[in-house]
Design a protein around this motif. Structure first.
Motif, PDB file in Angstrom:
ATOM      1  N   THR A  25      -2.391  -0.474  -3.336  1.00 46.17           N
ATOM      2  CA  THR A  25      -0.941  -0.371  -3.459  1.00 46.17           C
ATOM      3  C   THR A  25      -0.459  -1.474  -4.385  1.00 46.17           C
ATOM      4  O   THR A  25      -0.778  -2.639  -4.187  1.00 46.17           O
ATOM      5  CB  THR A  25      -0.244  -0.537  -2.100  1.00 46.17           C
ATOM      6  N   GLU A  33       6.880  -5.829   3.427  1.00 48.12           N
ATOM      7  CA  GLU A  33       5.684  -5.062   3.826  1.00 48.12           C
ATOM      8  C   GLU A  33       6.018  -3.804   4.614  1.00 48.12           C
ATOM      9  O   GLU A  33       5.405  -2.761   4.416  1.00 48.12           O
ATOM     10  CB  GLU A  33       4.721  -5.941   4.624  1.00 48.12           C
ATOM     11  N   ASP A  34       6.981  -3.889   5.525  1.00 43.50           N
ATOM     12  CA  ASP A  34       7.263  -2.683   6.316  1.00 43.50           C
ATOM     13  C   ASP A  34       7.902  -1.593   5.452  1.00 43.50           C
ATOM     14  O   ASP A  34       7.638  -0.397   5.649  1.00 43.50           O
ATOM     15  CB  ASP A  34       8.143  -3.001   7.538  1.00 43.50           C
ATOM     16  N   GLU A  35       8.700  -2.012   4.475  1.00 49.05           N
ATOM     17  CA  GLU A  35       9.268  -1.015   3.553  1.00 49.05           C
ATOM     18  C   GLU A  35       8.159  -0.375   2.739  1.00 49.05           C
ATOM     19  O   GLU A  35       8.160   0.831   2.495  1.00 49.05           O
ATOM     20  CB  GLU A  35      10.258  -1.683   2.593  1.00 49.05           C
ATOM     21  N   GLN A  36       7.202  -1.211   2.313  1.00 48.19           N
ATOM     22  CA  GLN A  36       6.084  -0.690   1.534  1.00 48.19           C
ATOM     23  C   GLN A  36       5.348   0.375   2.328  1.00 48.19           C
ATOM     24  O   GLN A  36       5.018   1.437   1.803  1.00 48.19           O
ATOM     25  CB  GLN A  36       5.113  -1.821   1.166  1.00 48.19           C
ATOM     26  N   GLN A  37       5.101   0.095   3.601  1.00 48.27           N
ATOM     27  CA  GLN A  37       4.370   1.070   4.416  1.00 48.27           C
ATOM     28  C   GLN A  37       5.168   2.357   4.565  1.00 48.27           C
ATOM     29  O   GLN A  37       4.608   3.452   4.563  1.00 48.27           O
ATOM     30  CB  GLN A  37       4.060   0.468   5.797  1.00 48.27           C
ATOM     31  N   GLN A  38       6.489   2.217   4.660  1.00 50.52           N
ATOM     32  CA  GLN A  38       7.309   3.417   4.785  1.00 50.52           C
ATOM     33  C   GLN A  38       7.247   4.253   3.520  1.00 50.52           C
ATOM     34  O   GLN A  38       7.168   5.484   3.572  1.00 50.52           O
ATOM     35  CB  GLN A  38       8.753   3.017   5.073  1.00 50.52           C
ATOM     36  N   ARG A  41       4.000   6.076   3.472  1.00 54.85           N
ATOM     37  CA  ARG A  41       4.010   7.224   4.386  1.00 54.85           C
ATOM     38  C   ARG A  41       4.806   8.370   3.792  1.00 54.85           C
ATOM     39  O   ARG A  41       4.385   9.519   3.776  1.00 54.85           O
ATOM     40  CB  ARG A  41       4.647   6.816   5.715  1.00 54.85           C
TER      41      ARG A  41
ATOM     42  N   GLN B  66      -2.681  -7.308   3.432  1.00 52.91           N
ATOM     43  CA  GLN B  66      -1.322  -7.065   2.949  1.00 52.91           C
ATOM     44  C   GLN B  66      -1.138  -5.585   2.643  1.00 52.91           C
ATOM     45  O   GLN B  66      -0.096  -4.997   2.916  1.00 52.91           O
ATOM     46  CB  GLN B  66      -1.066  -7.918   1.695  1.00 52.91           C
ATOM     47  N   GLY B  69      -0.130  -3.595   5.459  1.00 50.93           N
ATOM     48  CA  GLY B  69       1.217  -3.797   5.953  1.00 50.93           C
ATOM     49  C   GLY B  69       1.472  -5.144   6.596  1.00 50.93           C
ATOM     50  O   GLY B  69       2.554  -5.388   7.119  1.00 50.93           O
ATOM     51  N   TYR B  70       0.497  -6.057   6.519  1.00 52.74           N
ATOM     52  CA  TYR B  70       0.670  -7.366   7.144  1.00 52.74           C
ATOM     53  C   TYR B  70       1.318  -8.340   6.167  1.00 52.74           C
ATOM     54  O   TYR B  70       0.929  -8.438   5.018  1.00 52.74           O
ATOM     55  CB  TYR B  70      -0.683  -7.924   7.603  1.00 52.74           C
ATOM     56  N   ASP B  71       2.277  -9.070   6.665  1.00 56.12           N
ATOM     57  CA  ASP B  71       2.947 -10.063   5.848  1.00 56.12           C
ATOM     58  C   ASP B  71       2.023 -11.271   5.684  1.00 56.12           C
ATOM     59  O   ASP B  71       1.497 -11.791   6.664  1.00 56.12           O
ATOM     60  CB  ASP B  71       4.240 -10.481   6.553  1.00 56.12           C
TER      61      ASP B  71
END
Lengths: 198, 737
Positions: A25, A33-38, A41, B66, B69-71
């Motif tokens: 990615t 990071e959480d936005e990236q995962q969203q 998905r 990372q 999804g880990y900061d």
């Protein structure tokens, strides 16, 4: 202009497999990071529903959401390669670029398969960095990219001494239970020079 | 001592490396989260070690995490440490981690300036290379400011690899540190003619991006790009330049005219689809900008449309998509050329590829005519029923409304048909509020403006109110859009209540509608909608009251409504409450008046015997009673009398000013100016330009001056730039084949 967000030409490059697991990615604009995962998905949702004989351009999604951007993707065996680009990029050109990327991976890894990407993500980044820089296309000639990658690999090998042992050596060492042996070593006393020149 | 150090390193030989980590995660599929937490703990311990080897390995693993999804921002300082390693192997790991996790808010960035500068100036090509690449991902204003010079120097490095990267990085520097553009621009322009094609390409890329943001400033480079366009064989470079011309054309129509020929030649000669497509796109842009000279360029339009048709008919879905995309651009200025391909585009509506269907949809605006509107809409509704994605369904709905309502409903021949279409659309489940609102607006608009359709519309709305399937249990969650339509339905029934009256064709629907408007579910609707329901019930009632002749009936009607309105009187929503309470009071007074009138009538009837002599008087009382009731009814309906006509937005301007009214004159005396030696007394005159200050003009001319001097800087040394000349420049002499 200083406060203007950096609008990249290529906003993101994603590689994920047929189950949506990310293999590489690269975001050229900042996302937590959480936005990236969203985003990963959501992109997977959009892309995986597509048949294999429809066009490679997608509209709709958070990455895009009304702005100037489009998703351009290609599906190779078990992997999806997705580029999110804006209108400054030629759509067909980007498709060609994805092809160059994949062929380069193939040359650098020798018949690349998903496992190569899984275990050597850092090398894939190294190759990608020769193709795209900061969201802009850097090089499109496959041979040039491969040459640069191989030179960097050679440089790393030449730097390696004890500290960069190849994997096989490491696993051999591991099997020897070296750490236990080290703890058992009795280091003899060294003669003191001062005693010699008394 | 040496042995101890070796021992230390050997201890860490058994640290997990990246491959071990990945393998471990794959082997712990069920307990992945826990396993990764343990690994992170190990990494944290490793990062406490002195050895850069160990740290680099740890950071390499963090980069992988990372991606999951880990900061990893907590390791920022360690990342910088690894970046500063003397060995490329580790340095590159640090830079990779930086490019993946550093951003504007990362405070350790300020620690990187010197080490990045050192790497940029390193004799090792790849140290500099990795620094340049990584920096492009986390360039901040400060870094741009501090490192601009070092990067600029690299633009003239002996190594083309570094020149290429440095040129591309300058774009990021320009974005963050705009003042760096002026000193760097000369060198950037030189790179357009760099012997290395990669460097040249990078320079074209950067200038094209700069020009996209500020086309005006780069117009002077057009001749240079023209030359490049005719000499380059690199398709990427050609594409960028041609796209650039597309951006410049709106500013300089003469440029467009000159481009037609070389672009047309490229279209005929190139085998690269990507290039062909971009040429077509730019030719379209030219044609749009010089649409006045249509006759001369009819062949070009034809050529483009013809090539696009070939693309759309291609079995390659990508070409189809792009063909449709380009057609959309032609549509605006040459709709007739596009209409010729109506059948082809209609076919695309049936394509299994949603992206293509969406493109075909956006072309529909130009395709529609009075004859085919109904057929097209029918097709679109069928698509809506089959549609899988919500996005596509919403697009379809917007398009249906769009093509029907465009140009003031120019293509609609039968408004009753359109109202039925809207009702059908309203029945779709899971409609979102935005779509519901669009339908509601259409219903209102059509009902207000098209008098002939009011009867039909009102009856349809009445049916809707009585028969809809608003899901009361779920609180209307699945019908958020329907709620918006109900708003329109209630209003139309209230406003055009007279249309619901019984006639030769149908029964009187007013009572039934009135009852439907106060069913319990209404209390669950949003406030604005409830308010409309309340208010329009009163309108309907007023209409009924007027029509009803029987006094008892009238009283009954009134008391019925009074009871029903009580449920709204205690609403939490202020608007609803206010309307309900007002209506309630009004009705109470009406009821009282009606009862009194009815009572006096009855009394008059029963009093006939007593007041024998006052035959006339008795009947007068009765007549009086009726008259009172009638008057009450009339007054009540007077509250809602008058037609609401749509008003054109510019209508206000057409209203003549009454005599003697000067809108620009001061209403009050201006305040006395403050007594200060530095303030000049403010002179005011009554009249048109009194309030307008002169100062802004000075500011405007200042900036024009600044940018003008900036512009001359870029083109002063170049004799080939005769662009602004009246003759059209020395351009005619050059060959472009």
């Amino acid at each position: 202009a200083l406060s203007e967000p950096l609008k990249a030409m290529i906003k993101a490059i994603l590689i994920f497999n047929n189950h949506g697991k990310p293999r590489l990615t690269k975001f050229y604009m900042h996302y937590a990071e959480d936005e990236q995962q969203q985003v990963i998905r959501e992109t997977f949702q959009l892309v995986s529903k597509r048949d294999d004989n429809v066009c490679n351009f997608l509209e709709g999604g958070t990455l895009i959401g009304g702005q100037d951007y489009r998703l351009i993707y290609r599906h190779y065996a078990t992997l999806y390669f997705v580029f999110c680009v804006d209108s400054s990029e030629s759509e067909l050109g980007i498709l060609d670029l994805i092809q160059v990327f994949v062929e380069t991976l193939d040359k650098c890894f020798e018949n690349v398969c998903e496992l190569d990407l899984i275990f050597h993500m850092d090398r894939v980044h190294c190759i990608l960095n020769e193709l795209v820089m900061g969201g802009m296309v850097l090089e499109t000639n496959m041979n040039e990219i491969v040459a640069r990658f191989e030179e960097q690999q050679k440089l790393q090998k030449s730097e390696s001494g004890f500290s960069a042992m190849p994997n096989r050596a490491v696993s051999t060492v591991r099997d020897m239970n070296l750490s236990q042996k080290l703890r058992d070593i009795k280091i003899p006393d060294m003669p003191s020079f001062s005693s010699l020149y008394q | 001592m040496a042995l101890v150090r070796v021992k230390g390193v050997l201890d860490h030989v058994l640290d997990k490396n990246l491959q071990d980590l990945v393998r471990g995660i794959r082997n712990h599929k069920d307990t992945e989260g826990k396993y990764i937490s343990e690994c992170i703990e190990e990494i944290k311990q490793e990062l406490k070690q002195e050895s850069l080897v160990v740290k680099a390995n740890a950071i390499n693993k963090l980069v992988y995490l990372q991606m999951l999804g880990y900061d990893i921002s907590w390791a920022g300082f360690n990342i910088v440490e690894v970046m500063s390693s003397p060995k490329f192997t580790f340095k590159r790991i640090g830079y990779l981690a930086a490019s993946q996790s550093f951003h504007d808010g990362t405070d350790v960035i300020m620690l990187t300036t010197n080490l990045v500068r050192k790497d940029l100036n390193s004799t090792n090509t790849y140290d500099a290379g990795v620094a340049l690449s990584s920096l492009s991902c986390f360039m901040t204003g400060d870094l741009a400011h501090d490192l601009a010079n070092d990067i600029m120097v690299l633009m003239t490095s002996t190594k083309p690899y570094l020149r290429k990267k440095a040129v591309l990085l300058m774009y990021k520097v320009f974005l963050r540190f705009p003042d760096s553009l002026k000193p760097a621009f000369g060198r950037l322009k030189e790179k357009l003619e760099d012997p290395d094609p990669g460097v040249q390409s990078a320079a074209v890329n950067v200038i094209c991006e700069l020009a996209r943001k500020n086309p005006q400033n780069y117009l002077s480079l057009a001749p240079l790009f023209f030359k490049l366009m005719t000499t380059s064989t690199n398709n990427w470079v050609l594409i960028k330049i041609i796209k650039l011309f597309g951006a410049l054309i709106p500013l300089e129509p003469r440029l467009g005219k000159k481009l037609i020929e070389p672009l047309t030649n490229l279209i005929h000669s190139t085998s690269a689809m990507s290039l062909l497509y971009e040429c077509i796109n730019t030719v379209i842009a030219v044609l749009i900008s010089i649409s006045s000279g249509l006759q001369n360029h009819a062949t070009s339009v034809q050529l483009c449309v013809q090539k696009l048709q070939i693309l759309i008919e291609d079995s390659d879905q990508n070409l189809k998509y792009l063909g449709l995309l380009a057609m959309t651009k032609i549509l605006k200025t040459h709709p007739k050329s596009v209409q010729a391909h109506k059948e082809l585009i209609m076919q695309c509506l049936d394509d299994k590829d949603e992206s293509i269907r969406l493109r075909a949809l956006s072309l529909l605006y130009g395709m529609v005519s009075k004859k085919n509107l109904m057929e097209i809409v029918k097709k679109l509704i069928v698509h809506m029923e089959k549609a899988e994605g919500a996005h596509y369904r919403d697009e379809l709905l917007s398009k249906i409304i769009g093509i029907c309502s465009q140009n003031d409903y120019r293509f609609i021949t039968n408004f009753e048909w359109y109202v039925s279409v809207l009702v059908e659309l309203a029945a779709h489940k899971g409609m979102k509020p935005a779509q519901g609102r669009a339908i509601a607006n259409q219903l209102l608009d059509v009902a207000i403006r098209v008098q002939q359709v009011r009867r039909f519309a009102a009856r349809q709305m009445s049916l809707l109110l009585r028969n809809h399937t608003f899901d009361k249990q779920r609180g209307g969650g699945g019908s958020a859009g329907l709620v918006e339509v109900l708003y329109a339905a209630a209003w139309i029934c209230g406003e055009f209540a007279v249309c619901l009256a019984g006639d030769e064709e149908s029964e009187d629907a007013r009572r039934a509608t009135l009852e439907a408007m106060s069913l319990p579910y209404v209390l669950q609707l949003p406030g604005e909608v409830q308010a409309v329901f309340v208010h329009n019930q009163v309108k309907l009632y007023a209409n009924l009251l007027l029509a009803e002749s029987d006094a008892e009936e009238r009283v009954a009607l009134t008391t019925e409504l009074l009871t029903r309105l009580e449920q709204f009187v205690h609403s939490e929503d202020l608007e609803v409450q206010e309307r309900a309470v007002c209506a309630h009071q009004l009705l109470k007074c009406t009821a009282k008046a009606l009862r009194q009138a009815a009572a006096s009538k009855t009394a008059a009837i029963f009093d006939v015997g007593d007041v024998a002599t006052e035959d006339g008087a008795g009947s007068t009382a009765e007549a009086d009673g009726d008259a009172v009731i009638d008057r009450v009814a009339k007054e009540l309906s007077g509250l809602f009398a008058g037609e609401l006509n749509p008003v054109a937005p510019k209508a206000q301007r057409k209203v003549p000013l009454p005599e003697g009214l000067d809108l620009d004159a001061w209403i009050n005396e201006p305040p006395a100016p403050p007594k200060s030696e530095f303030d000049e007394p403010v002179k005011r005159k009554s009249g048109k330009s009194s309030g307008r200050k002169k100062e802004p003009e000075a500011a405007v001319s200042a900036t024009v001056g600044a940018s003008a001097s900036g512009a001359t800087n870029y083109s002063s040394s170049d004799p080939t730039v005769a662009w602004g000349g009246a003759s059209g420049g020395g351009f005619e002499q050059k060959e472009y084949h």
